[in-house]
Design a protein around this motif. Structure first.
Motif, PDB file in Angstrom:
ATOM      1  N   LEU A  30       0.955  -1.073  -0.044  1.00  0.00           N
ATOM      2  CA  LEU A  30      -0.634  -0.348  -0.298  1.00  0.00           C
ATOM      3  C   LEU A  30       0.584   0.460  -0.390  1.00  0.00           C
ATOM      4  N   VAL A  31       2.042   1.081   0.539  1.00  0.00           N
ATOM      5  CA  VAL A  31       2.780   2.532   1.203  1.00  0.00           C
ATOM      6  C   VAL A  31       3.758   2.623  -0.887  1.00  0.00           C
ATOM      7  N   LEU A  32       3.751   1.374  -0.688  1.00  0.00           N
ATOM      8  CA  LEU A  32       5.136   1.201  -1.807  1.00  0.00           C
ATOM      9  C   LEU A  32       3.733   1.986  -3.809  1.00  0.00           C
ATOM     10  N   SER A  33       2.343   1.858  -2.880  1.00  0.00           N
ATOM     11  CA  SER A  33       1.622   2.337  -4.841  1.00  0.00           C
ATOM     12  C   SER A  33       1.878   3.278  -4.348  1.00  0.00           C
ATOM     13  N   VAL A  34       1.305   3.744  -3.670  1.00  0.00           N
ATOM     14  CA  VAL A  34       1.479   5.769  -3.321  1.00  0.00           C
ATOM     15  C   VAL A  34       2.619   6.541  -3.152  1.00  0.00           C
ATOM     16  N   PRO A  43      -0.295   6.679 -10.021  1.00  0.00           N
ATOM     17  CA  PRO A  43      -0.315   4.805 -10.909  1.00  0.00           C
ATOM     18  C   PRO A  43      -1.863   4.258 -10.835  1.00  0.00           C
ATOM     19  N   PHE A  44      -2.580   4.471  -9.700  1.00  0.00           N
ATOM     20  CA  PHE A  44      -3.939   4.138  -9.858  1.00  0.00           C
ATOM     21  C   PHE A  44      -4.930   4.993 -10.928  1.00  0.00           C
ATOM     22  N   ALA A  45      -4.484   6.299 -11.213  1.00  0.00           N
ATOM     23  CA  ALA A  45      -5.027   7.001 -12.655  1.00  0.00           C
ATOM     24  C   ALA A  45      -4.506   7.206 -13.362  1.00  0.00           C
ATOM     25  N   LYS A 234       4.429  -8.430 -15.163  1.00  0.00           N
ATOM     26  CA  LYS A 234       5.704  -7.792 -16.458  1.00  0.00           C
ATOM     27  C   LYS A 234       5.890  -6.404 -15.593  1.00  0.00           C
ATOM     28  N   SER A 235       4.880  -5.899 -15.010  1.00  0.00           N
ATOM     29  CA  SER A 235       5.216  -4.910 -14.186  1.00  0.00           C
ATOM     30  C   SER A 235       6.633  -4.635 -13.731  1.00  0.00           C
ATOM     31  N   VAL A 236       6.620  -5.893 -12.613  1.00  0.00           N
ATOM     32  CA  VAL A 236       7.353  -6.003 -12.201  1.00  0.00           C
ATOM     33  C   VAL A 236       9.271  -6.267 -12.427  1.00  0.00           C
ATOM     34  N   THR A 237       9.069  -7.114 -13.601  1.00  0.00           N
ATOM     35  CA  THR A 237       9.808  -7.948 -14.678  1.00  0.00           C
ATOM     36  C   THR A 237      10.297  -6.891 -15.405  1.00  0.00           C
ATOM     37  N   THR A 238       9.847  -6.563 -16.706  1.00  0.00           N
ATOM     38  CA  THR A 238      10.182  -6.173 -18.061  1.00  0.00           C
ATOM     39  C   THR A 238      10.104  -4.894 -17.689  1.00  0.00           C
ATOM     40  N   THR A 239       9.426  -3.981 -16.618  1.00  0.00           N
ATOM     41  CA  THR A 239       9.586  -2.316 -16.388  1.00  0.00           C
ATOM     42  C   THR A 239      11.006  -2.006 -15.774  1.00  0.00           C
ATOM     43  N   PRO A 243       5.323   0.843  -7.886  1.00  0.00           N
ATOM     44  CA  PRO A 243       4.907   1.626  -7.668  1.00  0.00           C
ATOM     45  C   PRO A 243       3.613   0.777  -8.578  1.00  0.00           C
ATOM     46  N   PHE A 244       3.620   1.345  -9.613  1.00  0.00           N
ATOM     47  CA  PHE A 244       2.500   0.461 -10.824  1.00  0.00           C
ATOM     48  C   PHE A 244       2.147  -0.573 -10.654  1.00  0.00           C
ATOM     49  N   ALA A 245       2.760  -1.569 -10.300  1.00  0.00           N
ATOM     50  CA  ALA A 245       2.623  -3.449  -9.640  1.00  0.00           C
ATOM     51  C   ALA A 245       2.258  -2.807  -8.990  1.00  0.00           C
ATOM     52  N   ALA A 246       2.270  -2.357  -7.956  1.00  0.00           N
ATOM     53  CA  ALA A 246       1.948  -2.323  -6.719  1.00  0.00           C
ATOM     54  C   ALA A 246       0.785  -1.938  -6.389  1.00  0.00           C
ATOM     55  N   ALA A 247      -0.259  -0.870  -7.232  1.00  0.00           N
ATOM     56  CA  ALA A 247      -1.132  -0.230  -7.117  1.00  0.00           C
ATOM     57  C   ALA A 247      -2.188  -0.919  -8.186  1.00  0.00           C
ATOM     58  N   GLN A 248      -1.302  -1.765  -9.492  1.00  0.00           N
ATOM     59  CA  GLN A 248      -2.009  -2.873  -9.410  1.00  0.00           C
ATOM     60  C   GLN A 248      -2.717  -4.226  -8.743  1.00  0.00           C
TER      61      GLN A 248
END
Length: 272
Positions: A30-34, A43-45, A234-239, A243-248
């Motif tokens: 949760l902290v990482l996503s924000v 990331p949520f937007a 994919k967001s964790v390994t490729t990019t 934060p975007f992976a945590a938001a998902q």
């Protein structure tokens, strides 16, 4: 020392393990996503404004509901049959239902990859019967994901319903038949309402496990048919875009929680 303190001390190791293994990682996620560099809610937007990711979310929800529905349609008759056969045959049926759980999901998924590939047994049979064209393929389709996930999750549905059906008094069905109900009417008016707790519990298990599943959808659907868990990977390994992976992951967790909370409230009010 009173009973409440003693019970709390006995539960303390389990509570500490739950905090370390579940709540702490969830909190960090949760902290990482924000805390992304673009802003707290960026990331949520980004996810909610991108049709590609909204399509992945919709596919995940749609396939999960479809898989759950098919598991219920197969699991209820299977569980009902297991309650009506003799003890020896019931034992073998239960063993057949549980046996796939003793095999790795990766191994089972690779088996489906062999069966569903272009030269696999199932497409070849369909082509030989003239039901499909020569270029027909099942791999890397939503159909392949549904087939593989139903086979993986069916035991959870069947066993959940079986546990409820075994506690139903058989004299209720006899009374319904005596009053003039047909077999299907007895199932619809007597058995189904009484088996509803097991169906709901099995549906929750199937839906939550299906929505968060990664291995089977990723192997059978490929990169072209992605679900939310594969998108997170994919967001964790490729990019990598943590934060975007945590938001998902937060969106997936929140969606599952929205399904679980009403059930917990209903069952808590009825059964304590």
């Amino acid at each position: 020392m009173n009973d409440r303190t003693e019970n709390l001390l006995l539960a303390l190791p389990g509570l500490l393990l739950l905090v370390l293994a579940f709540f702490l990682p969830i909190g960090q996620m949760l902290v990482l996503s924000v805390t992304g560099p673009e802003g707290p809610l960026a990331p949520f937007a980004r996810f909610l404004s991108d049709p590609y990711y909204l399509g992945i979310l919709w596919r995940t929800v749609r396939l999960s509901f479809l898989i759950t529905l098919i598991c219920a349609a197969i699991g209820f008759p299977l569980a009902y049959i297991m309650t009506k056969v003799g003890p020896r045959l019931r034992l073998w049926l239960v063993v057949m239902v549980i046996l796939p759980l003793m095999t790795s999901v990766v191994v089972r998924t690779f088996g489906w990859m062999v069966l569903l590939s272009r030269s696999g047994l199932i497409p070849e049979m369909l082509r030989d019967m003239g039901l499909v064209g020569r270029n027909f393929a099942l791999m890397q389709t939503e159909t392949a994901i549904v087939i593989g996930m139903v086979q993986v999750l069916l035991p959870f549905m069947a066993l959940s319903i079986l546990g409820v059906l075994t506690r139903i008094d058989g004299r209720l069905e006899e009374a319904a038949r005596t009053m003039g109900c047909s077999f299907l009417q007895t199932i619809r008016m007597v058995v189904l309402p009484l088996a509803l707790p097991g169906i709901v519990a099995g549906s929750l298990l199937c839906f939550t496990l299906s929505a968060s599943s990664f291995v089977t959808p990723n192997l059978l659907g490929g990169t072209r048919i992605q679900v939310l868990a594969a998108s997170i990977y994919k967001s964790v390994t490729t990019t990598p875009d943590w934060p975007f992976a945590a938001a998902q992951a937060v969106i997936l967790f929140a969606g599952i929680a929205l399904v679980l909370v009403p059930y917990i409230k209903m069952t808590g009010a009825k059964h304590g």
